[in-house]
Design a protein around this motif. Structure first.
Motif, mmCIF file in Angstrom:
data_model
loop_
_atom_site.group_PDB
_atom_site.id
_atom_site.type_symbol
_atom_site.label_atom_id
_atom_site.label_comp_id
_atom_site.label_asym_id
_atom_site.label_seq_id
_atom_site.Cartn_x
_atom_site.Cartn_y
_atom_site.Cartn_z
ATOM 1 N N VAL A 40 0.659 -1.088 0.143
ATOM 2 C CA VAL A 40 0.246 -0.203 0.112
ATOM 3 C C VAL A 40 1.350 1.545 -0.380
ATOM 4 N N ILE A 41 0.145 2.435 -0.645
ATOM 5 C CA ILE A 41 1.287 3.489 -0.795
ATOM 6 C C ILE A 41 0.543 4.647 -0.720
ATOM 7 N N VAL A 42 0.767 5.862 0.139
ATOM 8 C CA VAL A 42 -0.374 6.384 0.525
ATOM 9 C C VAL A 42 0.559 7.959 -0.337
ATOM 10 N N ASN A 43 0.164 9.561 -1.093
ATOM 11 C CA ASN A 43 0.688 10.562 -1.013
ATOM 12 C C ASN A 43 0.128 11.417 -0.547
ATOM 13 N N ILE A 44 0.946 12.021 -0.022
ATOM 14 C CA ILE A 44 0.254 13.133 0.583
ATOM 15 C C ILE A 44 0.723 14.481 -0.511
ATOM 16 N N GLN A 45 -0.276 14.522 -1.114
ATOM 17 C CA GLN A 45 -1.015 15.380 -2.156
ATOM 18 C C GLN A 45 -1.328 16.667 -1.422
ATOM 19 N N SER A 46 -2.249 17.277 -2.459
ATOM 20 C CA SER A 46 -2.151 19.388 -1.954
ATOM 21 C C SER A 46 -3.663 19.636 -2.420
ATOM 22 N N MET A 47 -4.503 20.397 -1.855
ATOM 23 C CA MET A 47 -6.180 21.283 -2.644
ATOM 24 C C MET A 47 -5.299 21.565 -3.696
ATOM 25 N N ASN A 48 -4.672 22.461 -3.488
ATOM 26 C CA ASN A 48 -4.428 23.386 -5.022
ATOM 27 C C ASN A 48 -3.821 22.425 -6.292
ATOM 28 N N ALA A 49 -3.822 20.864 -6.168
ATOM 29 C CA ALA A 49 -4.018 20.359 -7.104
ATOM 30 C C ALA A 49 -5.093 20.589 -8.608
ATOM 31 N N HIS A 50 -5.886 21.181 -7.849
ATOM 32 C CA HIS A 50 -7.168 20.771 -8.100
ATOM 33 C C HIS A 50 -6.642 22.171 -9.342
ATOM 34 N N CYS A 51 -5.559 22.994 -8.130
ATOM 35 C CA CYS A 51 -6.093 24.204 -9.543
ATOM 36 C C CYS A 51 -4.638 25.556 -8.666
ATOM 37 N N GLY A 52 -5.026 26.022 -7.522
ATOM 38 C CA GLY A 52 -3.920 26.731 -6.376
ATOM 39 C C GLY A 52 -3.990 28.407 -6.668
ATOM 40 N N PRO A 53 -3.299 29.179 -5.778
ATOM 41 C CA PRO A 53 -2.804 30.349 -5.960
ATOM 42 C C PRO A 53 -1.939 30.944 -7.244
ATOM 43 N N PRO A 54 -2.525 32.151 -7.619
ATOM 44 C CA PRO A 54 -1.570 32.201 -8.802
ATOM 45 C C PRO A 54 -0.006 32.404 -7.344
ATOM 46 N N GLU A 55 0.609 32.469 -6.724
ATOM 47 C CA GLU A 55 2.019 32.607 -6.321
ATOM 48 C C GLU A 55 2.061 30.730 -6.198
ATOM 49 N N LEU A 56 1.030 29.838 -6.192
ATOM 50 C CA LEU A 56 2.034 28.680 -6.550
ATOM 51 C C LEU A 56 1.854 27.825 -7.681
ATOM 52 N N ALA A 57 1.676 28.379 -8.705
ATOM 53 C CA ALA A 57 1.278 27.283 -9.998
ATOM 54 C C ALA A 57 2.209 26.395 -10.443
ATOM 55 N N LEU A 58 3.572 26.896 -10.017
ATOM 56 C CA LEU A 58 4.331 25.207 -10.276
ATOM 57 C C LEU A 58 4.077 24.344 -8.931
ATOM 58 N N TYR A 59 4.329 24.723 -7.790
ATOM 59 C CA TYR A 59 3.608 23.872 -6.718
ATOM 60 C C TYR A 59 2.306 23.009 -6.645
ATOM 61 N N ALA A 60 0.949 23.645 -7.588
ATOM 62 C CA ALA A 60 0.328 23.294 -7.744
ATOM 63 C C ALA A 60 0.358 22.085 -9.143
ATOM 64 N N ALA A 61 0.769 22.604 -9.874
ATOM 65 C CA ALA A 61 1.013 21.814 -10.901
ATOM 66 C C ALA A 61 1.961 20.843 -10.624
ATOM 67 N N SER A 62 2.534 20.482 -9.730
ATOM 68 C CA SER A 62 3.548 18.971 -9.103
ATOM 69 C C SER A 62 3.003 18.032 -7.988
ATOM 70 N N LYS A 63 1.960 19.132 -7.165
ATOM 71 C CA LYS A 63 0.741 18.146 -6.539
ATOM 72 C C LYS A 63 -0.088 17.687 -7.887
#
Length: 263
Positions: free
Chosen positions: A138-161
């Motif tokens: 079993v594997i669990v990846n800790i991701q982010s709600m920013n994966a759905h879009c994210g604020p402008p300043e987290l564009a690359l973080y959101a894309a990575s998630k």
């Protein structure tokens, strides 16, 4: 059936502090007896090992997930310590600010190296180990709600998630018949040591930033690392079977609802 918690050899990244540390502590409380913890912070890993002494056998490796060789080093360390990998929690991550306008190629490479490539390579190592032994896992990846879009300043973080969210589903689908479950948690705003440093010091919001932020949220506070850890252990445990390919939103809003806030 996925390995019982008490018989699980579990690898946890980012385990020196924050969510990774909380997951390790919760895992020991729920019966996991073999934990391979990894992080850049040697002092934090040693502290975790001391904290769990008598409750779990903790082996740890200090390594930089930005390096491609780190995943193999971690997997080899887990096999040397416990002979196998039954479970993996990819909890490590960086939240470097970078927008579409001001993000650089270096920002992109660094963020994706830690947040996407490292979990990918670790999943690869864990799944190979499980398949070679013809064992479930079993594997669990800790991701982010920013994966759905994210604020402008987290564009690359959101894309990575967002990329990690897709990898989670893809791996789950690819290994259904191998008995390997892969799920993710899209986290909202969580209070961790790293987030406190980001908000209070790097962004200059001061020591009381969390109190002000909490006032705007339905619960009056941020989500805690301990709450995240409990959800993680549920996904690791046989109690969540046969759930796989699920990306659980853990946030104080409902995605898609009017005025939903993305943490």
């Amino acid at each position: 059936m996925t390995q019982d918690l008490k018989n699980m050899a579990l690898v946890i990244t980012g385990a020196a502090s924050g969510i990774g540390r909380a997951v390790a502590i919760e895992a020991a409380q729920q019966g996991v007896r073999q934990i391979l913890a990894t992080d850049l912070n040697a002092e934090g890993l040693a502290s975790l090992s001391d904290t769990l002494k008598g409750r779990a056998e903790v082996s740890y490796v200090v390594t930089n997930l930005a390096e491609p060789e780190a995943a193999q080093q971690i997997a080899e360390s887990a096999r040397a310590a416990f002979g196998r990998i039954d479970g993996l929690v990819n909890a490590a991550g960086i939240t470097t600010r970078a927008s579409v306008v001001d993000g650089t190629a270096a920002d992109f490479d660094t963020i994706f190296a830690v947040n996407t490539r490292a979990p990918f390579l670790l999943m690869q190592e864990a799944i190979k180990d499980m398949k070679n032994r013809e064992a479930s896992g079993v594997i669990v990846n800790i991701q982010s709600m920013n994966a759905h879009c994210g604020p402008p300043e987290l564009a690359l973080y959101a894309a990575s998630k967002g990329a990690l969210q897709t990898l989670t589903k893809n791996a789950a689908n690819a290994h259904l018949r191998d008995g390997i479950r892969v799920n993710g948690i899209n986290l909202g705003w969580v209070r961790t040591e790293a987030e406190h440093n980001m908000q209070a010091n790097i962004l200059g919001h001061g020591a009381d930033w969390e109190k002000e932020a909490g006032r705007k949220l339905p619960l009056g506070r941020l989500v805690s690392s301990e709450e995240t850890a409990r959800s993680t252990l549920f996904l690791l445990s046989p109690a969540s079977a046969p759930m796989t390919g699920v990306n659980l939103d853990l946030e104080q809003s409902v995605t898609g609802a009017p005025n939903a806030g993305i943490g």
